[in-house]
Scaffold this motif. Structure first.
Motif, mmCIF file in Angstrom:
data_model
loop_
_atom_site.group_PDB
_atom_site.id
_atom_site.type_symbol
_atom_site.label_atom_id
_atom_site.label_comp_id
_atom_site.label_asym_id
_atom_site.label_seq_id
_atom_site.Cartn_x
_atom_site.Cartn_y
_atom_site.Cartn_z
ATOM 1 N N PHE A 90 2.031 -5.753 0.023
ATOM 2 C CA PHE A 90 2.787 -4.646 0.607
ATOM 3 C C PHE A 90 1.961 -3.376 0.403
ATOM 4 C CE2 PHE A 90 5.837 -7.909 -0.405
ATOM 5 C CZ PHE A 90 6.720 -7.892 0.665
ATOM 6 N N ASP A 91 1.522 -2.780 1.504
ATOM 7 C CA ASP A 91 0.572 -1.673 1.424
ATOM 8 C C ASP A 91 1.278 -0.334 1.560
ATOM 9 O OD1 ASP A 91 -1.577 -0.015 1.388
ATOM 10 O OD2 ASP A 91 -2.523 -0.794 3.207
ATOM 11 N N GLY A 92 1.466 0.332 0.425
ATOM 12 C CA GLY A 92 2.030 1.679 0.415
ATOM 13 C C GLY A 92 1.035 2.715 -0.071
ATOM 14 N N LYS A 93 -0.241 2.372 -0.075
ATOM 15 C CA LYS A 93 -1.256 3.306 -0.559
ATOM 16 C C LYS A 93 -1.298 4.562 0.300
ATOM 17 C CE LYS A 93 -4.470 0.220 -0.290
ATOM 18 N NZ LYS A 93 -5.796 -0.457 -0.310
ATOM 19 N N GLY A 94 -1.303 5.703 -0.379
ATOM 20 C CA GLY A 94 -1.416 6.977 0.328
ATOM 21 C C GLY A 94 -0.108 7.643 0.676
ATOM 22 N N VAL A 95 1.021 7.028 0.373
ATOM 23 C CA VAL A 95 2.297 7.676 0.686
ATOM 24 C C VAL A 95 2.415 8.958 -0.133
ATOM 25 C CG1 VAL A 95 3.686 6.465 -1.064
ATOM 26 C CG2 VAL A 95 4.743 7.245 1.048
ATOM 27 N N SER A 96 2.927 9.998 0.489
ATOM 28 C CA SER A 96 3.010 11.296 -0.175
ATOM 29 C C SER A 96 4.010 12.172 0.562
ATOM 30 C CB SER A 96 1.637 11.981 -0.201
ATOM 31 O OG SER A 96 1.241 12.339 1.111
#
Length: 347
Positions: free
Chosen positions: A120-126
């Motif tokens: 599950f790719d949530g990298k970079g959420v901000s």
């Protein structure tokens, strides 16, 4: 008294008739017993279309690539084979997305499902980037008997928001790099609160690895509990009876402002609201030495020790803060066994 008797020929005809009826029943209803495997992309171009077409109990295998998630509306076995779930815009019934994008959303009717081997790719959420996944897996309240096994959750605000039900098994997953927004949203690997609608029973959280670094800033306003400043939590449970939390390794690095991480928190009163009081918890052999607090069990919402009623607490490496008392466990052969009586008082 006269008794009805069958001749050998009549008996043979009767047996043959029964067999014929049985065979006819099975001949016209094989689909009700069969469980099919459906593949993405070979059979369906999206996970949601595969879900929509599947029957209860089917297996959906998702091949390599980046895929939108789905709303799961029936008990299914979802298996990733090199598959990464990414954030996607909203759809009806899926992919699952809105301002907070999710990977898999499970309806109550999906009780009995399993989810294995996905990334599950949530990298970079901000605050300025809501395109990645914010939540990997989220169920409706009352979704029971779900297995989440051998998945990897990257970034995001949280890995599993839930379980919101009974008899979940969450095992052998990796949660790496979840974060928090400026409004305090996020900051957890696994978060399960019953909000006084339970308590939840039969949930098991074992053999998971959880890692995160609290970003610069001051997030004390978002602390999960009031006893200490912990806006980041690896595994947080509230309103659980008999939950097993064992053999997890959790490392959450504090920031320069003093915001701390807690490996495991059990409470009945969090920043999200009140839950049922915990009872009969089994928390053993977890390693929280990479976090400022390895284990926290708060006093109950009335200031007592009921959250540790019937609990077994053993061999949890790191700083343990239990009912307001702190100990540092660094040797499982000494001072590591706490069993509590029905009131939560140490025996």
């Amino acid at each position: 008294m006269n008794k009805l008797r069958y001749s050998p020929i009549s008996m043979s005809k009767l047996v043959l008739s029964v067999l014929a009826v049985a065979l006819a029943v099975f001949a016209v209803t094989p689909a009700s017993f069969a469980q099919a495997t459906r593949r993405v992309p070979q059979d369906f171009p999206t996970i949601q279309l595969a879900v929509n077409s599947a029957n209860s109990g089917d297996t959906i295998r998702v091949g390599p690539g980046r895929w939108c998630g789905a709303r799961i509306t029936k008990p299914l076995n979802l298996v990733g084979e090199g598959a990464t779930i990414m954030g996607c815009p909203a759809g009806v019934p899926g992919p699952v997305g809105n301002i907070v994008r999710r990977g898999f959303f499970l309806n109550v009717a999906a009780s009995g499902s399993s989810i294995r081997n996905f990334i599950f790719d949530g990298k970079g959420v901000s605050d300025t980037n809501s395109d990645p996944i914010s939540l990997g897996i989220q169920p409706q309240f009352g979704t029971n008997n779900v297995v989440v096994d051998s998945n990897t959750f990257l970034g995001g605000l949280g890995g599993i928001q839930g379980p919101y039900g009974n008899d979940w098994l969450v095992t052998h997953n990796v949660f790496d790099g979840f974060t928090i927004l400026s409004d305090g949203s996020g900051g957890f690997g696994i978060l399960s609160e019953d909000f006084q609608g339970g308590p939840f029973t039969g949930n098991v959280y074992i053999h998971n690895v959880i890692m995160a670094v609290i970003p610069p800033g001051s997030f004390s306003f978002a602390s999960y509990i009031t006893e200490v400043d912990v806006p980041f939590v690896g595994i947080a449970v509230a309103g659980h009876n008999g939950a097993i939390i064992a053999h997890n390794k959790i490392a959450i690095t504090s920031n320069a402002s003093g915001d701390a991480g807690a490996g495991i928190v059990a409470t009945d009163s969090s920043a999200d609201g009140l839950s049922s009081t915990d009872s009969n918890l089994v928390i053993t052999d977890n390693d929280g030495r990479g976090s400022q607090y390895g284990l926290i069990i708060t006093k109950d919402q009335f200031g007592g020790t009921a959250n540790t009623a019937g609990a077994t607490i053993r061999g949890n490496f790191g700083v343990n803060l239990i009912n307001g008392s702190t100990s540092n466990i660094n040797n499982r052969s000494r001072h590591t066994l706490l069993t509590r009586d029905s009131s939560g008082v140490c025996q």
